[in-house]
Motif scaffolding. Sequence first.
Motif, PDB file in Angstrom:
ATOM      1  N   GLU A 197      -6.906   0.900   6.498  1.00 34.54           N
ATOM      2  CA  GLU A 197      -7.062   0.087   5.297  1.00 34.54           C
ATOM      3  C   GLU A 197      -5.719  -0.477   4.845  1.00 34.54           C
ATOM      4  O   GLU A 197      -5.599  -1.660   4.519  1.00 34.54           O
ATOM      5  CB  GLU A 197      -7.679   0.944   4.184  1.00 34.54           C
ATOM      6  CG  GLU A 197      -7.965   0.208   2.897  1.00 34.54           C
ATOM      7  CD  GLU A 197      -8.774   1.058   1.931  1.00 34.54           C
ATOM      8  OE1 GLU A 197      -9.940   0.703   1.663  1.00 34.54           O
ATOM      9  OE2 GLU A 197      -8.245   2.077   1.435  1.00 34.54           O
ATOM     10  N   ALA A 198      -4.687   0.372   4.839  1.00 30.12           N
ATOM     11  CA  ALA A 198      -3.352  -0.047   4.409  1.00 30.12           C
ATOM     12  C   ALA A 198      -2.816  -1.168   5.285  1.00 30.12           C
ATOM     13  O   ALA A 198      -2.285  -2.173   4.793  1.00 30.12           O
ATOM     14  CB  ALA A 198      -2.407   1.147   4.422  1.00 30.12           C
ATOM     15  N   HIS A 252     -12.603  -5.294   1.843  1.00 31.84           N
ATOM     16  CA  HIS A 252     -11.268  -5.626   2.363  1.00 31.84           C
ATOM     17  C   HIS A 252     -11.116  -7.139   2.493  1.00 31.84           C
ATOM     18  O   HIS A 252     -10.096  -7.713   2.091  1.00 31.84           O
ATOM     19  CB  HIS A 252     -11.052  -4.983   3.737  1.00 31.84           C
ATOM     20  CG  HIS A 252     -10.931  -3.502   3.705  1.00 31.84           C
ATOM     21  ND1 HIS A 252     -11.040  -2.723   4.831  1.00 31.84           N
ATOM     22  CD2 HIS A 252     -10.705  -2.636   2.681  1.00 31.84           C
ATOM     23  CE1 HIS A 252     -10.898  -1.447   4.503  1.00 31.84           C
ATOM     24  NE2 HIS A 252     -10.689  -1.381   3.208  1.00 31.84           N
ATOM     25  N   GLU A 287      -7.213   3.897  -4.800  1.00 33.64           N
ATOM     26  CA  GLU A 287      -8.313   4.170  -3.868  1.00 33.64           C
ATOM     27  C   GLU A 287      -9.612   3.493  -4.320  1.00 33.64           C
ATOM     28  O   GLU A 287     -10.660   4.140  -4.437  1.00 33.64           O
ATOM     29  CB  GLU A 287      -8.524   5.677  -3.721  1.00 33.64           C
ATOM     30  CG  GLU A 287      -7.319   6.396  -3.124  1.00 33.64           C
ATOM     31  CD  GLU A 287      -7.632   7.827  -2.737  1.00 33.64           C
ATOM     32  OE1 GLU A 287      -8.499   8.019  -1.872  1.00 33.64           O
ATOM     33  OE2 GLU A 287      -7.018   8.738  -3.318  1.00 33.64           O
ATOM     34  N   SER A 338       0.842  -1.197   0.000  1.00 35.77           N
ATOM     35  CA  SER A 338       0.000   0.000   0.000  1.00 35.77           C
ATOM     36  C   SER A 338       0.878   1.248   0.000  1.00 35.77           C
ATOM     37  O   SER A 338       1.918   1.290   0.667  1.00 35.77           O
ATOM     38  CB  SER A 338      -0.911   0.029   1.228  1.00 35.77           C
ATOM     39  OG  SER A 338      -2.005  -0.847   1.062  1.00 35.77           O
ATOM     40  N   LYS A 369       0.944  10.123  -4.769  1.00 33.69           N
ATOM     41  CA  LYS A 369       0.791   8.660  -4.771  1.00 33.69           C
ATOM     42  C   LYS A 369      -0.019   8.164  -5.966  1.00 33.69           C
ATOM     43  O   LYS A 369       0.351   7.156  -6.592  1.00 33.69           O
ATOM     44  CB  LYS A 369       0.209   8.162  -3.442  1.00 33.69           C
ATOM     45  CG  LYS A 369      -1.095   8.799  -3.005  1.00 33.69           C
ATOM     46  CD  LYS A 369      -1.431   8.422  -1.570  1.00 33.69           C
ATOM     47  CE  LYS A 369      -2.785   8.986  -1.172  1.00 33.69           C
ATOM     48  NZ  LYS A 369      -2.812  10.473  -1.187  1.00 33.69           N
ATOM     49  N   THR A 391      -4.046   4.497  -1.051  1.00 37.00           N
ATOM     50  CA  THR A 391      -5.129   4.795  -0.114  1.00 37.00           C
ATOM     51  C   THR A 391      -4.780   5.995   0.752  1.00 37.00           C
ATOM     52  O   THR A 391      -3.610   6.331   0.928  1.00 37.00           O
ATOM     53  CB  THR A 391      -5.427   3.565   0.780  1.00 37.00           C
ATOM     54  OG1 THR A 391      -6.467   3.894   1.698  1.00 37.00           O
ATOM     55  CG2 THR A 391      -4.203   3.117   1.561  1.00 37.00           C
ATOM     56  N   SER A 426      -2.114  -5.057   3.733  1.00 35.32           N
ATOM     57  CA  SER A 426      -0.811  -5.113   3.061  1.00 35.32           C
ATOM     58  C   SER A 426       0.275  -5.915   3.767  1.00 35.32           C
ATOM     59  O   SER A 426       0.246  -6.119   4.977  1.00 35.32           O
ATOM     60  CB  SER A 426      -0.290  -3.686   2.863  1.00 35.32           C
ATOM     61  OG  SER A 426      -1.309  -2.826   2.421  1.00 35.32           O
ATOM     62  N   LEU A 445       0.637   5.128   0.952  1.00 33.31           N
ATOM     63  CA  LEU A 445      -0.205   5.928   1.833  1.00 33.31           C
ATOM     64  C   LEU A 445       0.383   7.323   1.966  1.00 33.31           C
ATOM     65  O   LEU A 445       1.604   7.494   2.005  1.00 33.31           O
ATOM     66  CB  LEU A 445      -0.238   5.242   3.206  1.00 33.31           C
ATOM     67  CG  LEU A 445      -1.008   5.860   4.361  1.00 33.31           C
ATOM     68  CD1 LEU A 445      -2.502   5.746   4.131  1.00 33.31           C
ATOM     69  CD2 LEU A 445      -0.635   5.153   5.664  1.00 33.31           C
ATOM     70  N   VAL A 467       3.635  -1.129   3.979  1.00 37.62           N
ATOM     71  CA  VAL A 467       2.980   0.168   3.855  1.00 37.62           C
ATOM     72  C   VAL A 467       4.069   1.205   3.591  1.00 37.62           C
ATOM     73  O   VAL A 467       4.918   1.465   4.448  1.00 37.62           O
ATOM     74  CB  VAL A 467       2.184   0.546   5.120  1.00 37.62           C
ATOM     75  CG1 VAL A 467       1.579   1.936   4.965  1.00 37.62           C
ATOM     76  CG2 VAL A 467       1.084  -0.480   5.394  1.00 37.62           C
TER      77      VAL A 467
END
Length: 262
Positions: free
Chosen positions: A196-197, A173, A159, A37, A46, A191, A201, A39, A204
């Motif tokens: 969420e990350a 997820h 995203e 991910s 990103k 993201t 993942s 972030l 990160v």
Amino acid sequence: MFLNIDQVGKTFKDQEQGSFEVFSNIKLSIEENQFVSILGPSGCGKSTLLSMIAGLEDISEGAIILEGSEIKRPGPDRGMVFQEPSLFPWLNVKENVMYPIKKLLSKKEAEERVNHFLKMVHLSKFKNHYTYELSGGMQQRVAIARALAMDPKVLLMDEPFGALDEQTRHIMHDELTKIWLETKKTILFVTHSIQEAIKLSDRVVVMGTRPGRVIADFKVDLPRPRKRDDAQVIELENQVMELLKDEINKVLKEELDHEISH
């Protein structure tokens, strides 16, 4: 290394404001089968970086190399899933998933592959429905199935769950985790959400802004599925938040100063 982002920079040129540097000297190496991910706060670049990996955005400096080949344009070795599903409303679910592969495979092979991935995202019984008849989460599952049907080396996700309500997002997820465990695709996932990350993942990558740069790279060595209230998840979330706090404040201050000056 499977995917190598080697001292990559991006500068946009504007006739009124001259040039604007989004980021420079981004260096990242991604291993095959990793779920990574990216972030960071708004403006860190990103999504621009993801578009460059997809070949949708030109690289201003440096190089992005996938399995020894430099990326210069879009290709079937990279599948992209956007925040909005970008589906064709005049085609049904099955036709949407088949669209990018129908000229590459025989009709029988294409149908087998489409059926396989529709089953994976639990949409087999909706294959003859039009996409506007589906919920947002179901539409995004169609988009994921379409990207997977191309059998890309890398799945790029910008995203993809940002527009969904919280309950649907958590369901997605879990679904994406199951898909990744089954396919072991290399995934790069952009993201804004720390939670969420960490939930999804292996790594990160945290980007800062003004200028955009990589400020941290966390390894998430926690068993799946991950619970939001797990002590290790919360501890890592707090570490990332502490890092991002200054970057978010920097963005807010610049926006406030801009409003005052205008």
